[in-house]
Design a protein around this motif. Structure first.
Motif: not given
Length: 339
Positions: A247-271
């Motif tokens: 955020d170029d308008m944020d003079l205090q913390e212009p860059v923030r990293i949120y360590h949250k995410g989601v990735t697909p995985c193979e479905p459980n064959k026994d599900a």
């Protein structure tokens, strides 16, 4: 003992809205001897002569090109003038830094890139955000793999005025974000979509929404407007491991990293169903790294000087400038397409 590189003997074309910032930076930049500057406005020339008595001012840019005093020139004039001015400067065997966009037509951009190569001159396009220290930090974070696989990018670039009378809001504002896409992703879009409107009834789009599709299933969304009372200069990148905000308008913390995410995985064959265990969700800290504040325009001008002295191909050179023009023209075509 290393011999210092000779100073660049520089001319500046355009001392108005944005050119005055170049005048300020170039006048005090190490490695630069600002000799001449031009503008068509007598009022601007009078003010600048009083403030910068060591610079020779003129109302005719061709005097800079043909003076024999300069070996490089910065062109900070309206986009409609870029092609003719850059061509004249290259034909005078000057290295050139020109404001974005390089031209308004792809064939003109191609001609200028070819002319610069033929003459052995540096052609540098002023995509200033590429020289923002926060963008450099974002680029490093991406290259280190901290975001994981990139899913999409969102840009918002809005303000209330300056409203140009030579180009629409896309050509005025979107070059910043398109150049950032090319720089951060290292790829060009394969598909372009766009929709816009003209609330000011000027015959030019005042607001536009642009979608770009890139290889590896990455997409980017760009919103530009010069009729929005909320001034925004914001980039979000969403990845499988983290999300980053600049955020170029944020003079205090212009860059923030949120360590949250989601990735697909193979479905459980026994599900019991296909949906079970289909995704992996990650939660983590929010980090705001310290990034030293630097003026992007000064960084850009410093880089131009180094590229001229060392005869290096700029990261924001003619090829990138040409690609930005190609994408902008594709956006214009999409805006004109029937709904």
């Amino acid at each position: 003992m290393t011999t210092p590189s000779p100073a660049i003997r520089l001319g500046l074309v355009g001392c108005g809205h944005w050119g005055k910032n170049y005048l300020r930076v170039l006048h005090s930049l190490p490695g630069v001897n600002l000799l001449m500057a031009s503008d068509r406005s007598p009022e601007i020339l009078a003010r600048k002569r009083a403030r910068y008595p060591s610079v020779e001012f003129t109302d005719d840019a061709s005097r800079i090109f043909n003076s024999g005093k300069c070996n490089a020139v910065v062109i900070a004039t309206p986009a409609t003038t870029h092609y003719a001015l850059v061509k004249a400067a290259l034909e005078a065997d000057l290295d050139v830094l020109v404001e974005k966009p390089l031209t308004l037509q792809v064939d003109q951009a191609e001609e200028l890139v070819a002319l610069a190569a033929e003459r052995g001159r540096i052609l540098f396009v002023a995509h200033t955000f590429l020289f923002n220290s926060n963008v450099a930090a974002v680029k490093e974070i991406i290259e280190q793999g901290e975001l994981g696989d990139i899913f999409y990018l969102k840009f918002r670039r809005t303000h209330l005025g300056l409203i140009r009378d030579d180009v629409n809001a896309v050509w005025d504002l979107a070059p910043h974000d398109i150049s950032l896409c090319l720089y951060l992703l290292g790829a060009s879009p394969t598909r372009v979509q766009a929709i816009g409107s003209m609330p000011l009834h000027s015959g030019r789009e005042d607001v536009a929404f642009i979608n770009l599709a890139f290889p590896n299933n990455v997409v980017a969304s760009i919103h530009v407007s010069w009729v929005d009372s909320n001034k925004a200069r914001r980039l979000e990148i969403i990845g499988s491991k983290a999300r980053i905000i600049f955020d170029d308008m944020d003079l205090q913390e212009p860059v923030r990293i949120y360590h949250k995410g989601v990735t697909p995985c193979e479905p459980n064959k026994d599900a019991d169903s296909f949906g079970d265990f289909k995704y992996i969700f990650r939660n983590g800290d929010v980090v705001s790294p310290y990034i030293e504040t630097q003026e992007p325009l000064q960084n850009q001008c410093n880089q131009f000087v180094l590229d001229c002295q060392e005869r290096r191909v700029p990261i924001s050179g003619g090829e990138l400038g040409k690609e930005v023009v190609r994408i902008l023209c594709a956006v214009d075509s999409a805006l004109l397409a029937p709904a």
